[in-house]
Scaffold this motif. Structure first.
Motif: not given
Length: 272
Positions: A65-69, A73-74, A83-85, A235-245
């Motif tokens: 997969g690929l996500l580019g700014e 997404a593909a 997935q490549w980002v 900011l909440h202490g959750t490992p970044s980045p948020t999974v799947g978003t």
């Protein structure tokens, strides 16, 4: 080397292609700049750089997969959740003004978590890269890399604190916490974008924070900071980045020793 050696080698190949495009257009008198729907700028170099990366990925990793700014997404077509980002030019505002602090960000995610990250800043003559379990490195290219490590600073009074800007902290109600950190730290500077995170990974500063960013802004940075011994959460202490978003998210990056203090100081937003 880990099982990601081939992927990291490909990331360097992608960066070589990206650098050739972006460097050729840097400070070009005919550079074309437009405003995207969110009013952020995009240049013809951003889009051309992403196209160059997409072409190579289609050749070398056609089922990933690929996500580019710039082009979205593909989805992956293979059995693996890979997935490549890509952010073709992180720091476009610098780029279009002729400031040399900009970079191409390339990440590989598995199961939504970054496992390979590469940042290439050709105008600075420098790259940073890492793969899970293999450490973090920096240098002019893959052949010239040396290991990097976060600092051992344990007190905010001795720390160099970095941030992107103050605007977002006003909007999210945490400006008081930010100003308190700036007052109590040894030094504060707003390097912004990828650069603060890379200086953190090298041990040149100790904390980098951003209130809002997208997946392509942070995915490549996480393996480099964490493999260098640092910590990256929201900011909440959750490992970044948020999974799947690819939605907007926050980032607090540190050398690890200062992380709990920074999270506590930013705390909950105050009433506005």
């Amino acid at each position: 080397m880990t099982g990601y050696a081939d992927d990291l080698a490909l990331a360097h190949l992608l960066a070589d292609a990206a650098d050739a495009v972006s460097t050729a257009r840097f400070r070009a008198l005919d550079l074309r700049v437009e405003a995207k729907p969110d009013l952020t700028p995009v240049s013809d170099a951003d889009t051309a750089t992403e196209r160059a990366i997409r072409t190579l990925l289609a050749e070398h990793r056609p089922t990933d997969g690929l996500l580019g700014e710039e082009y979205g997404a593909a989805p992956a077509t293979g059995p693996d959740d890979r997935q490549w980002v890509v952010d073709p030019i992180d720091g476009t505002k610098n780029y279009i003004r002729g400031v040399p602090i900009w970079a191409t960000l390339i990440a590989l995610l598995e199961g939504g978590r970054p496992v390979v990250g590469l940042v290439s800043a050709p105008a600075l003559g420098r790259r940073w890269w890492a793969a899970r379990g293999a450490g973090a490195y920096a240098g002019p290219d893959a052949a010239g890399g040396v290991p990097i490590r976060v600092s051992g600073v344990t007190a905010l009074a001795d720390a160099s604190f970095c941030y992107s800007s103050l605007d977002g902290w006003t909007a999210n109600g945490r400006l008081d916490g930010m100003l308190g950190i700036m007052r109590d730290s040894w030094r504060s500077r707003a390097y912004g974008d990828f650069y603060g995170y890379m200086l953190l990974a090298e041990g040149a500063l100790d904390v980098m924070v951003e209130p809002e960013l997208s997946l392509w802004d942070v995915a490549a940075l996480v393996p480099i900071v964490t493999e260098a011994g640092g910590t990256v959460t929201d900011l909440h202490g959750t490992p970044s980045p948020t999974v799947g978003t690819d939605a907007d998210q926050s980032a607090v990056a540190s050398n690890g020793a200062l992380h709990a203090d920074i999270l506590a100081r930013l705390g909950r937003p105050t009433a506005r």
